[in-house]
Design a protein around this motif. Structure first.
Motif, mmCIF file in Angstrom:
data_model
loop_
_atom_site.group_PDB
_atom_site.id
_atom_site.type_symbol
_atom_site.label_atom_id
_atom_site.label_comp_id
_atom_site.label_asym_id
_atom_site.label_seq_id
_atom_site.Cartn_x
_atom_site.Cartn_y
_atom_site.Cartn_z
ATOM 1 N N VAL A 1 0.836 -1.205 0.000
ATOM 2 C CA VAL A 1 0.000 0.000 0.000
ATOM 3 C C VAL A 1 0.868 1.250 0.000
ATOM 4 C CG1 VAL A 1 -1.701 1.341 1.306
ATOM 5 C CG2 VAL A 1 -1.941 -1.143 1.120
ATOM 6 N N PHE A 2 1.888 1.297 0.861
ATOM 7 C CA PHE A 2 2.751 2.473 0.920
ATOM 8 C C PHE A 2 3.475 2.701 -0.408
ATOM 9 C CE2 PHE A 2 2.789 2.038 5.703
ATOM 10 C CZ PHE A 2 2.160 3.259 5.928
ATOM 11 N N ARG A 3 3.841 1.605 -1.069
ATOM 12 C CA ARG A 3 4.517 1.747 -2.354
ATOM 13 C C ARG A 3 3.609 2.419 -3.371
ATOM 14 N NH1 ARG A 3 5.942 -3.120 -2.896
ATOM 15 N NH2 ARG A 3 4.416 -3.882 -4.392
ATOM 16 N N HIS A 4 2.344 2.028 -3.398
ATOM 17 C CA HIS A 4 1.399 2.632 -4.334
ATOM 18 C C HIS A 4 0.930 4.009 -3.862
ATOM 19 C CE1 HIS A 4 1.019 -0.669 -7.153
ATOM 20 N NE2 HIS A 4 0.934 -1.513 -6.148
ATOM 21 N N PHE A 5 0.921 4.234 -2.548
ATOM 22 C CA PHE A 5 0.495 5.522 -2.017
ATOM 23 C C PHE A 5 1.496 6.629 -2.329
ATOM 24 C CE2 PHE A 5 -3.083 3.742 -0.283
ATOM 25 C CZ PHE A 5 -3.728 4.526 0.662
ATOM 26 N N ASP A 6 2.696 6.257 -2.783
ATOM 27 C CA ASP A 6 3.673 7.279 -3.180
ATOM 28 C C ASP A 6 3.164 8.097 -4.352
ATOM 29 O OD1 ASP A 6 5.494 6.729 -1.234
ATOM 30 O OD2 ASP A 6 6.679 5.345 -2.444
ATOM 31 N N ASP A 7 2.220 7.531 -5.105
ATOM 32 C CA ASP A 7 1.659 8.224 -6.258
ATOM 33 C C ASP A 7 0.149 8.342 -6.061
ATOM 34 O OD1 ASP A 7 1.207 9.371 -8.682
ATOM 35 O OD2 ASP A 7 1.563 7.568 -9.866
ATOM 36 N N MET A 8 -0.252 9.182 -5.113
ATOM 37 C CA MET A 8 -1.665 9.273 -4.749
ATOM 38 C C MET A 8 -2.538 9.787 -5.887
ATOM 39 S SD MET A 8 -2.292 8.007 -1.846
ATOM 40 C CE MET A 8 -3.957 8.610 -1.654
ATOM 41 N N ASP A 9 -2.017 10.729 -6.666
ATOM 42 C CA ASP A 9 -2.851 11.303 -7.720
ATOM 43 C C ASP A 9 -3.272 10.255 -8.748
ATOM 44 O OD1 ASP A 9 -3.139 13.795 -6.697
ATOM 45 O OD2 ASP A 9 -1.967 14.839 -8.216
ATOM 46 N N SER A 10 -2.378 9.311 -9.051
ATOM 47 C CA SER A 10 -2.768 8.277 -10.013
ATOM 48 C C SER A 10 -3.825 7.353 -9.401
ATOM 49 C CB SER A 10 -1.547 7.471 -10.469
ATOM 50 O OG SER A 10 -1.007 6.724 -9.403
ATOM 51 N N LEU A 11 -3.754 7.125 -8.091
ATOM 52 C CA LEU A 11 -4.793 6.341 -7.425
ATOM 53 C C LEU A 11 -6.122 7.086 -7.426
ATOM 54 C CD1 LEU A 11 -2.975 4.813 -4.319
ATOM 55 C CD2 LEU A 11 -3.940 3.566 -6.239
ATOM 56 N N TYR A 12 -6.067 8.383 -7.134
ATOM 57 C CA TYR A 12 -7.287 9.187 -7.179
ATOM 58 C C TYR A 12 -7.890 9.173 -8.578
ATOM 59 C CZ TYR A 12 -6.007 11.205 -2.624
ATOM 60 O OH TYR A 12 -5.695 11.402 -1.307
#
Length: 202
Positions: free
Chosen positions: A59-70
């Protein structure tokens, strides 16, 4: 002598890692959507990891790029409501179409309510969410403007009144600030839209 891994095996390994990453990301996005829909407007990484069935480090690895998740969350939400938003009108006059639009917005606004609230809390920390917020406002206004006659466009005060009465913010106030149930909020929303439209010339 060191053994060299065949090129095909290397490619399969890379492809496998990429597929696992895409799968994990999809699980994270789905978990965030489920948590927000369930009332957790700011889910923690630990809760997301538990709901997604992935490790906290993932999760933290993907949370580094929050805008792409949003962005992925926004795309998933739009896919749910676009069929309703783009449904052809069944009535002819502009007032009848506006009433159809008002009823349709009750359905759409309720479906996106928790996600829009979360986005509003986060948009001042996210370039994407701020841009998406402004894009949604433009879409809401343009769908109204496309129906209204020139006589209403010529009256800036009346035009603003129509926009406000059919806005997401109006629905949020009814559902959250006034704590109305869905049916009661819908009745008020439609009554307000009718009252404003009756004042419109054309």
């Amino acid at each position: 002598m060191a053994m060299t891994q065949p090129a095909g095996a290397k490619q399969k390994s890379v492809d496998g890692r990429r597929e696992r990453s895409v799968s994990s990301r999809a699980k994270i996005v789905a978990a965030m959507l489920d948590l927000v829909e369930g009332g957790d407007v700011q889910p923690s990484a630990a809760r997301v990891a538990e709901a997604a069935g992935v490790g906290l480090r993932t999760v933290f690895r993907h949370f580094d790029d929050m805008d792409s998740l949003y962005r992925e969350m926004s795309e998933a939400i739009e896919a749910r409501v676009l069929p309703v938003m783009l449904r052809p009108f069944t009535t002819g006059t502009w007032r009848e179409q506006m009433r159809e639009l008002a009823a349709r917005r009750c359905e759409v606004f309720e479906a996106i309510l928790p996600y829009r609230i979360t986005a509003s809390l986060k948009r001042f920390q996210s370039t994407f969410l701020m841009q998406d917020y402004r894009r949604m406002l433009r879409m809401e206004r343009s769908s109204i403007d496309a129906i209204l006659p020139a006589s209403v466009h010529a009256d800036p005060v009346q035009l603003s009144a129509v926009h406000l009465s059919l806005s997401f913010q109006c629905w949020r106030v009814l559902r959250h600030d006034q704590e109305l149930g869905i049916d009661a909020a819908r009745a008020v929303f439609l009554r307000l839209a009718d009252a404003v439209l009756e004042q419109s010339k054309g």
